[in-house]
Design a protein around this motif. Structure first.
Motif, short mmCIF file in Angstrom:
data_model
loop_
_atom_site.label_atom_id
_atom_site.label_comp_id
_atom_site.label_asym_id
_atom_site.label_seq_id
_atom_site.Cartn_x
_atom_site.Cartn_y
_atom_site.Cartn_z
N MET A 1 -84.52 -62.46 -80.61
CA MET A 1 -86.10 -62.30 -81.02
C MET A 1 -86.73 -62.75 -79.62
SD MET A 1 -86.72 -65.77 -83.17
CE MET A 1 -84.97 -66.66 -82.91
N ILE A 2 -88.19 -62.49 -79.79
CA ILE A 2 -88.98 -63.07 -78.84
C ILE A 2 -89.66 -64.46 -79.39
CG2 ILE A 2 -91.29 -62.62 -77.69
CD1 ILE A 2 -90.74 -59.80 -77.87
N THR A 3 -89.45 -65.35 -78.43
CA THR A 3 -89.81 -66.89 -78.93
C THR A 3 -91.11 -67.07 -78.19
OG1 THR A 3 -88.80 -67.76 -76.98
CG2 THR A 3 -87.44 -67.51 -78.94
N GLY A 26 -101.49 -63.21 -87.64
CA GLY A 26 -100.04 -63.75 -87.46
C GLY A 26 -99.22 -62.18 -87.34
N CYS A 27 -97.95 -62.42 -87.41
CA CYS A 27 -97.11 -61.59 -87.27
C CYS A 27 -95.75 -61.75 -88.23
CB CYS A 27 -96.56 -61.03 -85.75
SG CYS A 27 -95.44 -59.83 -85.69
N PHE A 28 -95.19 -60.78 -89.02
CA PHE A 28 -94.07 -61.18 -89.67
C PHE A 28 -92.73 -60.82 -88.96
CE2 PHE A 28 -96.79 -60.59 -93.59
CZ PHE A 28 -96.61 -62.14 -94.08
N GLY A 29 -93.02 -60.40 -87.66
CA GLY A 29 -91.61 -60.27 -87.02
C GLY A 29 -91.31 -61.37 -86.22
N CYS A 30 -90.64 -61.31 -84.94
CA CYS A 30 -90.13 -62.54 -84.37
C CYS A 30 -90.88 -63.98 -84.19
CB CYS A 30 -89.91 -62.22 -82.76
SG CYS A 30 -89.69 -60.47 -82.50
N VAL A 31 -92.16 -63.84 -84.21
CA VAL A 31 -92.82 -65.18 -84.26
C VAL A 31 -92.83 -66.02 -85.63
CG1 VAL A 31 -94.04 -64.61 -82.05
CG2 VAL A 31 -94.95 -63.99 -84.48
N THR A 32 -92.47 -65.17 -86.78
CA THR A 32 -92.37 -65.67 -87.87
C THR A 32 -91.02 -66.62 -87.81
OG1 THR A 32 -93.62 -64.19 -89.33
CG2 THR A 32 -91.74 -65.28 -90.48
N GLU A 68 -97.25 -56.90 -90.70
CA GLU A 68 -95.90 -56.60 -90.52
C GLU A 68 -95.38 -56.76 -89.29
OE1 GLU A 68 -94.57 -56.54 -93.66
OE2 GLU A 68 -92.63 -56.43 -92.37
N ARG A 69 -96.07 -56.03 -88.34
CA ARG A 69 -95.82 -56.24 -86.87
C ARG A 69 -96.95 -55.86 -85.98
NH1 ARG A 69 -90.82 -53.71 -88.44
NH2 ARG A 69 -91.62 -51.61 -87.75
N GLN A 70 -97.12 -56.61 -85.09
CA GLN A 70 -98.42 -56.25 -84.07
C GLN A 70 -98.12 -55.33 -83.17
OE1 GLN A 70 -101.08 -59.52 -82.82
NE2 GLN A 70 -100.89 -60.60 -84.92
N CYS A 71 -96.37 -54.96 -83.08
CA CYS A 71 -96.40 -54.14 -81.75
C CYS A 71 -96.13 -52.63 -82.45
CB CYS A 71 -95.08 -54.65 -81.16
SG CYS A 71 -93.71 -54.98 -82.23
N ASP A 72 -96.52 -52.35 -83.65
CA ASP A 72 -96.30 -50.93 -84.22
C ASP A 72 -97.71 -50.43 -84.65
OD1 ASP A 72 -93.77 -49.98 -83.83
OD2 ASP A 72 -93.04 -51.31 -85.09
N ILE A 92 -101.54 -64.36 -82.92
CA ILE A 92 -100.53 -65.53 -82.65
C ILE A 92 -99.01 -64.75 -82.82
CG2 ILE A 92 -101.44 -67.66 -83.09
CD1 ILE A 92 -100.44 -67.96 -85.81
N ALA A 93 -99.17 -63.55 -82.25
CA ALA A 93 -98.15 -62.84 -82.36
C ALA A 93 -97.44 -62.99 -80.58
CB ALA A 93 -98.28 -61.24 -82.42
N CYS A 94 -96.42 -62.30 -80.37
CA CYS A 94 -96.29 -62.27 -78.88
C CYS A 94 -97.12 -61.56 -77.88
CB CYS A 94 -95.03 -61.74 -78.69
SG CYS A 94 -94.78 -59.95 -78.92
N GLY A 95 -97.08 -61.83 -76.70
CA GLY A 95 -97.97 -61.31 -75.66
C GLY A 95 -97.88 -59.54 -75.90
N ALA A 96 -96.87 -58.94 -76.28
CA ALA A 96 -96.86 -57.69 -76.44
C ALA A 96 -97.75 -56.98 -77.89
CB ALA A 96 -95.28 -57.13 -76.83
N GLY A 97 -97.68 -57.82 -78.73
CA GLY A 97 -98.45 -57.65 -80.05
C GLY A 97 -99.92 -57.89 -79.62
N ILE A 98 -100.08 -58.98 -79.15
CA ILE A 98 -101.60 -58.94 -78.85
C ILE A 98 -102.25 -57.89 -77.85
CG2 ILE A 98 -103.26 -60.81 -77.57
CD1 ILE A 98 -100.96 -63.16 -78.05
#
Ligand code: SF4
Ligand code: SF4
Lengths: 221, 114
Positions: A1-3, A26-32, A68-72, A92-98
């Motif tokens: 996962m992305i931390t 927020g994002c329910f993916g890695c950062v959760t 659900e995900r900020q990267c989709d 507060i998702a990863c840099g990709a999602g933001i």
């Protein structure tokens, strides 16, 4: 996962200084999973910000969401109808999602609420360690399943180097020498012949050196 | 009242302050005595996280405290509660209540309003 790790609250408060009406996303993916940007963290951060701002006499309105995900793209769309009612989004998702959210909603400033870390694994609750740097040309089949790019501080390909001392790396006594781990594992797998199969040099063209990367799967597009 | 302090999370505790609490007292079962194995240990870790948050945003960490009691310790419960109420009274209204003009004596409110 992305931390990732939370940004200090003072830094976030400073970013939010000009705003009084924002979305915390927020994002329910890695950062959760790494407990830095999920639904719970949205609630805690939003309460913290409301309390801090009200105590300072500058109330802030916050809409709390977790996607659900900020990267989709499809998961960003539900924000479109209301995004322009807010002055900014603190994600507060990863840099990709933001960044993806920033691209999709061109008129809304996007602020990062976390510091994105690395591709890693959960050692135990509260401890994550790095495993992969996404070099684009994986060699794990030759290295006993241990990544020389990530686990060796110098990312060298035919270690261990002279800084390896009794299994630890010269950069930090707490860090195991990646190459010592690779050799030990190859010996225990009876695969030492793989050591000789490593390429004489590693091509980094599939890595970051050519600038931002793109994957196009012709069978899928 | 919650079935177990393990249900408490940081956002619930912070919500109490948003709703105007001057102090929050969390009371769990004795350590090692949780019906759900370690709910009270988890609650303690969460209370400590909120303690740090309150410190960072100048609400005052002394406004939250966790106690461990068994259901049979009524007298101790009363003593702990009195002790905590005294502590919070000494601290005075939380900065949130001060801004909202709550929790002050009438004369003080008038002074603030002028
Ligand atoms: S936005 Fe980032 S954290 Fe969320 S799922 Fe995608 S990669 Fe993971
Ligand atoms: S070799 Fe490259 S792709 Fe494979 S684990 Fe290491 S960094 Fe990741």
């Amino acid at each position: 996962m992305i931390t990732g790790t939370p940004k200090p609250i003072e830094e976030i408060l400073e970013m939010l200084e000009p705003y009084n009406n924002i979305v915390v996303a927020g994002c329910f993916g890695c950062v959760t999973v790494c407990r830095v940007g999920g639904d719970k963290e949205v609630q805690v951060l939003s309460s913290t910000l409301r309390l801090a701002r009200e105590a300072a006499g500058k109330k802030i309105e916050i809409r709390e969401v977790c996607l659900e995900r900020q990267c989709d793209p499809e998961y960003l769309e539900p924000m479109r109808p209301y995004i322009e009612d807010y002055q900014a989004v603190l994600s507060i998702a990863c840099g990709a999602g933001i960044q993806f959210m920033a691209e999709k909603f061109g008129k809304t400033p996007l602020l990062p609420g976390i510091n994105t870390g690395f591709l890693g694994v959960t050692e135990r609750q509260g401890e994550w360690t790095e495993r992969c740097q996404g070099c684009g040309d994986c060699v794990l089949h030759l290295t006993g399943g241990i990544c020389p790019v990530t686990r060796c501080a110098k990312s060298i390909f035919h270690g261990p180097c002279g800084g390896s001392v009794e299994g630890t790396c010269e950069v930090d006594k707490e860090v195991k020498c990646g190459w010592q781990m690779i050799i030990d594992r190859l010996v225990s797998l009876d695969q030492m012949e793989n050591y000789g199969k490593l390429k004489p040099y590693k091509g980094w063209d599939a890595s970051r050196d050519g600038g931002p990367r793109r994957i196009i799967r012709e069978d899928m597009v | 009242m919650l079935p177990c302090t393990g249900r408490i999370d940081e956002s619930l505790l912070l919500k109490a302050f948003e709703n105007g609490a001057d102090g929050v007292m969390v009371i769990g079962c004795l350590e090692g005595d949780c019906h759900y194995v370690n709910g009270n240990i988890r609650a303690r870790a969460r209370v400590e996280r909120v303690y740090t948050i309150l410190e960072q945003i100048n609400i005052g960490p002394e406004r939250i405290r966790m106690y461990n009691l068994s259901a049979g310790e009524g007298a101790k419960f009363a003593a702990f509660t009195n002790e905590f109420v005294d502590q919070v009274q000494e601290l005075g209204p939380s900065p949130i209540n001060l801004v909202r003009g709550n929790g002050l004596k009438k004369s003080e409110q008038e002074v603030q309003a002028t």
